[in-house]
Design a protein around this motif. Structure first.
Motif, PDB file in Angstrom:
ATOM      1  N   THR A  49       1.121  -0.941   0.252  1.00 49.55           N
ATOM      2  CA  THR A  49      -0.566   0.679   0.318  1.00 49.55           C
ATOM      3  C   THR A  49       0.907   1.102   0.261  1.00 49.55           C
ATOM      4  O   THR A  49       1.636   1.314   0.526  1.00 49.55           O
ATOM      5  N   ARG A  56      -4.900   5.896  -0.933  1.00 48.79           N
ATOM      6  CA  ARG A  56      -4.237   4.519  -1.294  1.00 48.79           C
ATOM      7  C   ARG A  56      -4.729   3.745  -1.659  1.00 48.79           C
ATOM      8  O   ARG A  56      -6.091   3.220  -2.052  1.00 48.79           O
ATOM      9  N   LYS A  58      -3.426  -0.276  -3.826  1.00 54.66           N
ATOM     10  CA  LYS A  58      -2.335  -1.525  -3.724  1.00 54.66           C
ATOM     11  C   LYS A  58      -1.299  -1.007  -5.167  1.00 54.66           C
ATOM     12  O   LYS A  58      -1.924  -1.214  -6.135  1.00 54.66           O
ATOM     13  N   SER A 109      -1.796   2.637   5.117  1.00 53.82           N
ATOM     14  CA  SER A 109      -2.610   2.914   5.292  1.00 53.82           C
ATOM     15  C   SER A 109      -3.719   3.452   5.796  1.00 53.82           C
ATOM     16  O   SER A 109      -4.648   4.199   6.074  1.00 53.82           O
TER      17      SER A 109
END
Length: 166
Positions: A49, A56, A58, A109
């Motif tokens: 992240t 946020r 991935k 995150s």
């Protein structure tokens, strides 16, 4: 291959990337920013992240070519010089990590999650979606559920985030 200028942690990085390359691979393999970790490479664990324009994402699922004119923040960019980010300090104070592999993703995150809550975004467990979110333990756990910790340091992670949220 395509030429790009990436804005990462306030610095500009000219880079030539394959159009199929993920941000995680660009960060780790081309730019030597190894804070984001490759855990599952499927977007399930959250170890990768990072923040893109404060949100946020991935990085293992994000194509680098989609990030033109976007501000990327990795765990390396959270501190203010030698002063750690308040979440970094809280993670240390609460011993919110064991092996530390997931910690960079947890931190990024948490930064994004606190911004979402401050903006008034509800989560699945928010009782009154029209009220300002209250970041109690249940709310923090739900909002951080996309980040896994194999060591099970969740109690301390939640406590660290809760301290900063207050």
């Amino acid at each position: 291959m395509t030429d790009m200028l990436l804005s990462i942690n306030g610095d500009e990085y000219p880079v030539v990337v394959d159009t199929r390359e993920t941000l995680l691979d660009t960060l780790r393999e081309r730019l030597d920013l190894t804070g984001a970790k490759k855990g599952c490479d499927h977007g399930q664990c959250g170890a990768c992240t990072v923040l893109v324009d404060g949100r946020r994402v991935k990085s293992c699922l994000t194509l680098t070519v989609t990030l033109d004119d976007r501000e990327i923040t990795t765990v390396e960019g959270l501190a203010d010089g030698d002063r750690p980010h308040p979440l970094q300090a809280a993670f240390i104070a609460h011993d919110a990590f064991q092996c530390g592999y997931c910690t960079p993703g947890q931190l990024c995150s948490a930064v994004g999650m606190l911004a979402e809550a401050a903006a008034g975004w509800p989560s699945v467990v928010t009782e009154d979606v029209c009220a300002e979110p209250v970041l109690d333990e249940e709310e923090i756990r739900e909002r951080m559920s996309g980040n896994l910790c194999r060591c099970g340091a969740y109690v301390n992670i939640v406590a660290a985030i809760g301290e900063v949220a207050r």
